[in-house]
Motif scaffolding. Structure first.
Motif, PDB file in Angstrom:
ATOM      1  N   GLU A  23     -41.738   8.726 -66.622  1.00 30.36           N
ATOM      2  CA  GLU A  23     -41.586   9.915 -67.453  1.00 30.36           C
ATOM      3  C   GLU A  23     -42.580   9.915 -68.603  1.00 30.36           C
ATOM      4  O   GLU A  23     -43.188  10.944 -68.920  1.00 30.36           O
ATOM      5  CB  GLU A  23     -40.151   9.987 -67.982  1.00 30.36           C
ATOM      6  N   GLN A  24     -42.756   8.746 -69.250  1.00 25.34           N
ATOM      7  CA  GLN A  24     -43.702   8.668 -70.364  1.00 25.34           C
ATOM      8  C   GLN A  24     -45.134   8.909 -69.894  1.00 25.34           C
ATOM      9  O   GLN A  24     -45.924   9.551 -70.581  1.00 25.34           O
ATOM     10  CB  GLN A  24     -43.593   7.299 -71.047  1.00 25.34           C
ATOM     11  N   THR A  25     -45.464   8.390 -68.717  1.00 25.72           N
ATOM     12  CA  THR A  25     -46.803   8.625 -68.168  1.00 25.72           C
ATOM     13  C   THR A  25     -47.029  10.103 -67.893  1.00 25.72           C
ATOM     14  O   THR A  25     -48.060  10.673 -68.267  1.00 25.72           O
ATOM     15  CB  THR A  25     -46.996   7.823 -66.861  1.00 25.72           C
ATOM     16  N   SER A  26     -46.051  10.743 -67.271  1.00 22.97           N
ATOM     17  CA  SER A  26     -46.211  12.156 -66.919  1.00 22.97           C
ATOM     18  C   SER A  26     -46.228  13.053 -68.148  1.00 22.97           C
ATOM     19  O   SER A  26     -46.916  14.082 -68.160  1.00 22.97           O
ATOM     20  CB  SER A  26     -45.092  12.591 -65.961  1.00 22.97           C
ATOM     21  N   LEU A  27     -45.489  12.673 -69.194  1.00 23.21           N
ATOM     22  CA  LEU A  27     -45.476  13.480 -70.415  1.00 23.21           C
ATOM     23  C   LEU A  27     -46.843  13.510 -71.091  1.00 23.21           C
ATOM     24  O   LEU A  27     -47.164  14.454 -71.815  1.00 23.21           O
ATOM     25  CB  LEU A  27     -44.423  12.952 -71.396  1.00 23.21           C
ATOM     26  N   ALA A  79     -31.954  12.126 -58.361  1.00 22.92           N
ATOM     27  CA  ALA A  79     -32.969  12.583 -59.316  1.00 22.92           C
ATOM     28  C   ALA A  79     -34.286  11.839 -59.126  1.00 22.92           C
ATOM     29  O   ALA A  79     -35.371  12.433 -59.199  1.00 22.92           O
ATOM     30  CB  ALA A  79     -32.466  12.411 -60.749  1.00 22.92           C
ATOM     31  N   ASP A  80     -34.208  10.532 -58.889  1.00 23.52           N
ATOM     32  CA  ASP A  80     -35.428   9.745 -58.668  1.00 23.52           C
ATOM     33  C   ASP A  80     -36.167  10.192 -57.408  1.00 23.52           C
ATOM     34  O   ASP A  80     -37.394  10.318 -57.404  1.00 23.52           O
ATOM     35  CB  ASP A  80     -35.094   8.257 -58.573  1.00 23.52           C
ATOM     36  N   VAL A  81     -35.425  10.413 -56.330  1.00 20.76           N
ATOM     37  CA  VAL A  81     -36.053  10.877 -55.090  1.00 20.76           C
ATOM     38  C   VAL A  81     -36.736  12.224 -55.310  1.00 20.76           C
ATOM     39  O   VAL A  81     -37.874  12.447 -54.876  1.00 20.76           O
ATOM     40  CB  VAL A  81     -35.011  10.979 -53.954  1.00 20.76           C
ATOM     41  N   GLY A  82     -36.051  13.111 -56.004  1.00 22.74           N
ATOM     42  CA  GLY A  82     -36.616  14.434 -56.259  1.00 22.74           C
ATOM     43  C   GLY A  82     -37.892  14.381 -57.074  1.00 22.74           C
ATOM     44  O   GLY A  82     -38.881  15.059 -56.749  1.00 22.74           O
ATOM     45  N   ARG A  83     -37.890  13.559 -58.139  1.00 23.06           N
ATOM     46  CA  ARG A  83     -39.096  13.480 -58.975  1.00 23.06           C
ATOM     47  C   ARG A  83     -40.249  12.818 -58.236  1.00 23.06           C
ATOM     48  O   ARG A  83     -41.413  13.185 -58.440  1.00 23.06           O
ATOM     49  CB  ARG A  83     -38.771  12.736 -60.275  1.00 23.06           C
ATOM     50  N   THR A  84     -39.929  11.869 -57.375  1.00 30.13           N
ATOM     51  CA  THR A  84     -40.981  11.257 -56.566  1.00 30.13           C
ATOM     52  C   THR A  84     -41.654  12.301 -55.685  1.00 30.13           C
ATOM     53  O   THR A  84     -42.890  12.366 -55.595  1.00 30.13           O
ATOM     54  CB  THR A  84     -40.400  10.137 -55.678  1.00 30.13           C
ATOM     55  N   LEU A  85     -40.848  13.140 -55.046  1.00 31.49           N
ATOM     56  CA  LEU A  85     -41.394  14.169 -54.166  1.00 31.49           C
ATOM     57  C   LEU A  85     -42.188  15.220 -54.944  1.00 31.49           C
ATOM     58  O   LEU A  85     -43.277  15.635 -54.532  1.00 31.49           O
ATOM     59  CB  LEU A  85     -40.262  14.835 -53.381  1.00 31.49           C
ATOM     60  N   VAL A  86     -41.654  15.647 -56.085  1.00 29.79           N
ATOM     61  CA  VAL A  86     -42.320  16.692 -56.877  1.00 29.79           C
ATOM     62  C   VAL A  86     -43.691  16.229 -57.348  1.00 29.79           C
ATOM     63  O   VAL A  86     -44.704  16.938 -57.196  1.00 29.79           O
ATOM     64  CB  VAL A  86     -41.444  17.099 -58.080  1.00 29.79           C
ATOM     65  N   LEU A  87     -43.756  15.037 -57.915  1.00 27.87           N
ATOM     66  CA  LEU A  87     -45.040  14.552 -58.412  1.00 27.87           C
ATOM     67  C   LEU A  87     -45.970  14.139 -57.276  1.00 27.87           C
ATOM     68  O   LEU A  87     -47.188  14.195 -57.422  1.00 27.87           O
ATOM     69  CB  LEU A  87     -44.817  13.386 -59.375  1.00 27.87           C
ATOM     70  N   GLY A  88     -45.386  13.740 -56.149  1.00 24.31           N
ATOM     71  CA  GLY A  88     -46.218  13.473 -54.986  1.00 24.31           C
ATOM     72  C   GLY A  88     -46.926  14.734 -54.513  1.00 24.31           C
ATOM     73  O   GLY A  88     -48.117  14.717 -54.172  1.00 24.31           O
ATOM     74  N   VAL A  89     -46.202  15.842 -54.500  1.00 24.54           N
ATOM     75  CA  VAL A  89     -46.811  17.135 -54.154  1.00 24.54           C
ATOM     76  C   VAL A  89     -47.908  17.489 -55.145  1.00 24.54           C
ATOM     77  O   VAL A  89     -48.997  17.957 -54.767  1.00 24.54           O
ATOM     78  CB  VAL A  89     -45.736  18.239 -54.119  1.00 24.54           C
ATOM     79  N   ALA A  90     -47.653  17.247 -56.443  1.00 19.78           N
ATOM     80  CA  ALA A  90     -48.666  17.551 -57.462  1.00 19.78           C
ATOM     81  C   ALA A  90     -49.920  16.710 -57.264  1.00 19.78           C
ATOM     82  O   ALA A  90     -51.046  17.209 -57.407  1.00 19.78           O
ATOM     83  CB  ALA A  90     -48.092  17.295 -58.858  1.00 19.78           C
ATOM     84  N   ALA A 174     -45.214   9.227 -59.861  1.00 20.33           N
ATOM     85  CA  ALA A 174     -44.369   9.304 -58.670  1.00 20.33           C
ATOM     86  C   ALA A 174     -43.967   7.917 -58.192  1.00 20.33           C
ATOM     87  O   ALA A 174     -42.820   7.694 -57.764  1.00 20.33           O
ATOM     88  CB  ALA A 174     -45.107  10.065 -57.570  1.00 20.33           C
ATOM     89  N   LEU A 175     -44.890   6.971 -58.258  1.00 22.17           N
ATOM     90  CA  LEU A 175     -44.603   5.609 -57.823  1.00 22.17           C
ATOM     91  C   LEU A 175     -43.513   4.972 -58.676  1.00 22.17           C
ATOM     92  O   LEU A 175     -42.614   4.293 -58.168  1.00 22.17           O
ATOM     93  CB  LEU A 175     -45.879   4.769 -57.880  1.00 22.17           C
ATOM     94  N   PHE A 176     -43.548   5.198 -59.985  1.00 21.84           N
ATOM     95  CA  PHE A 176     -42.524   4.634 -60.865  1.00 21.84           C
ATOM     96  C   PHE A 176     -41.142   5.175 -60.533  1.00 21.84           C
ATOM     97  O   PHE A 176     -40.150   4.443 -60.547  1.00 21.84           O
ATOM     98  CB  PHE A 176     -42.876   4.910 -62.329  1.00 21.84           C
ATOM     99  N   PHE A 177     -41.050   6.471 -60.240  1.00 26.32           N
ATOM    100  CA  PHE A 177     -39.754   7.043 -59.889  1.00 26.32           C
ATOM    101  C   PHE A 177     -39.242   6.472 -58.567  1.00 26.32           C
ATOM    102  O   PHE A 177     -38.034   6.280 -58.385  1.00 26.32           O
ATOM    103  CB  PHE A 177     -39.846   8.571 -59.817  1.00 26.32           C
TER     104      PHE A 177
END
Length: 418
Positions: A23-27, A79-90, A174-177
């Motif tokens: 989260e800190q990295t993405s922010l 939530a972790d699975v979802g964020r992994t997928l979202v940032l993977g798409v990005a 994404a990897l961190f999530f």
């Protein structure tokens, strides 16, 4: 921690640590991507940050009511699975050069929704793993892990954007999530959640129960008021700050990341101090003094000019002090909140306070963007930094300031707390 919950607490700690690192990295990565790559203006950056923070305002209360009826482990895993997928798409879209500003808006909003679920669930999970007399220690450990994330996240994000590419930086988040998912899913303890009757209360009734409890508890609504004041002006300040550093002080992405990362070591020190300072000097005194020192540190930043070594040293010192003070406030306030709240209301109370405090961050981000655009970066930063001092004033005038150092006594005085 008791031996029976040691392993599960470690898994929660590890999952929360890497999740916070992502989260800190993405922010840092996403706003810097917009500023340095898409060349957006102050108003657009304010909108981007508002979109990222909007789920807190829109969903916190509902998420809190929902989390109290489910196992927190399940919520965090999803939530972790979802964020992994979202940032993977990005990341994939970035590699294909097909990620524009509208898509970035959509992605940060979805990631924000999932982060609300994770954050509310992990705050409610601790009281299901440890006893009330271990909350301060447990929170200190968890907040210490968040500090480690604050050390590595901003620096890693800034360095990756500058030295490699934005898609690689997004992929790291994404990897961190994904790693957080692998850790949290291994929690084995069966959580006690309120039994559902055949006619379960409607969600709005459950939301109302959380709101009513917070409003009826003077310590908690004081936290809400102070958090609202702080988060509004902090969101405004950060919007201006992320523009001020590269455009006014001419710092590179790596330098911006390093400056922000100084919050991490400070927060680690703050987490360690939080384990004994409140007990020795009193919870109220620690909260008020720490809030005043941390929030006041940023007032000197608008006086800086250029990218000299002195400028960098001041920025590092400011963020370090802010990290210490902010962590002291976070750990101490969280322990008080958890101690006075019954187990069955933990999720809703956490969500209510998050809603009251963080709910204003989208408006704060828009306000910061407006000030930067209309008044200039330096003036906008001074106004927003000074506004952050409203929070310690609210705390100093409240019953929270009079709390002593015995949290167990506070619990005993409230028969509704478990």
């Amino acid at each position: 921690m008791p031996s029976t919950s040691n392993n599960d607490f470690r898994r929660l700690w590890l999952g929360q640590t890497v999740s916070q690192l992502g989260e800190q990295t993405s922010l840092v990565v996403l706003p810097l991507l917009a500023v340095l790559t898409l060349d957006i203006g102050a108003g657009q950056l304010g909108v981007l940050r508002a979109v990222e923070q909007a789920p807190i305002l829109l969903l916190s209360l509902l998420v809190g009511a929902w989390v109290d009826g489910w196992r927190t482990r399940t919520v965090m895993v999803v939530a972790d699975v979802g964020r992994t997928l979202v940032l993977g798409v990005a990341a994939v879209a970035g590699l294909l050069n097909s990620l524009g500003l509208p898509a970035l808006f959509a992605l940060v909003f979805v990631a924000g929704v999932l982060s609300v679920f994770f954050d509310v669930a992990y705050q409610a999970s601790l009281v299901r793993l440890v006893t009330s007399d271990q909350l301060v220690r447990g929170n200190s450990v968890l907040e210490g892990s968040r500090s480690a994330a604050q050390i590595g996240g901003p620096a890693l994000g800034g360095a990756l954007v500058t030295l490699l590419s934005a898609p690689v930086a997004v992929a790291s988040s994404a990897l961190f999530f994904a790693l957080s998912f692998l850790s949290v899913r291994r929690i084995r303890r069966t959580e006690s959640v309120p039994e559902r009757s055949e006619r379960s209360p409607r969600v709005w009734r459950r939301v109302h129960e959380g709101l009513r409890f917070v409003v009826g508890e003077s310590l908690l609504w004081t936290v809400c008021l102070a958090a609202a004041a702080f988060q509004f002006f902090f969101a405004a300040m950060m919007t201006v700050y992320l523009l001020f550093l590269p455009r006014e002080l001419h710092l590179s992405g790596t330098a911006v990341g390093l400056a922000l990362a100084a919050t991490g070591p400070g927060a680690l020190v703050g987490a360690l101090l939080a384990a004994w300072l409140p007990g020795r000097f009193g919870y109220g005194r620690v909260i008020v003094v720490a809030a005043a020192l941390g929030d006041g540190a940023f007032v000197c930043v608008p006086a800086l000019h250029g990218s000299s070594a002195t400028t960098m040293a001041v920025l590092l010192a400011v963020n370090f002090v802010f990290g210490i003070a902010g962590q002291l406030v976070n750990v101490t306030v969280m322990a008080v909140r958890q101690a006075v709240t019954p187990h069955g209301l933990q999720g809703r109370v956490a969500a209510t306070i998050t809603f009251a405090g963080m709910g204003l961050t989208p408006l704060g981000s828009l306000f910061g963007g407006f000030l930067a655009q209309e008044w200039g970066l330096r003036t906008g930063l001074l106004v927003t930094a000074a506004g952050m001092l409203l929070s310690p004033v609210v705390l100093a005038l409240s019953p929270l300031a009079r709390l002593g150092g015995d949290l167990d006594a506070l619990v005993r005085d409230r028969p509704g707390a478990e």
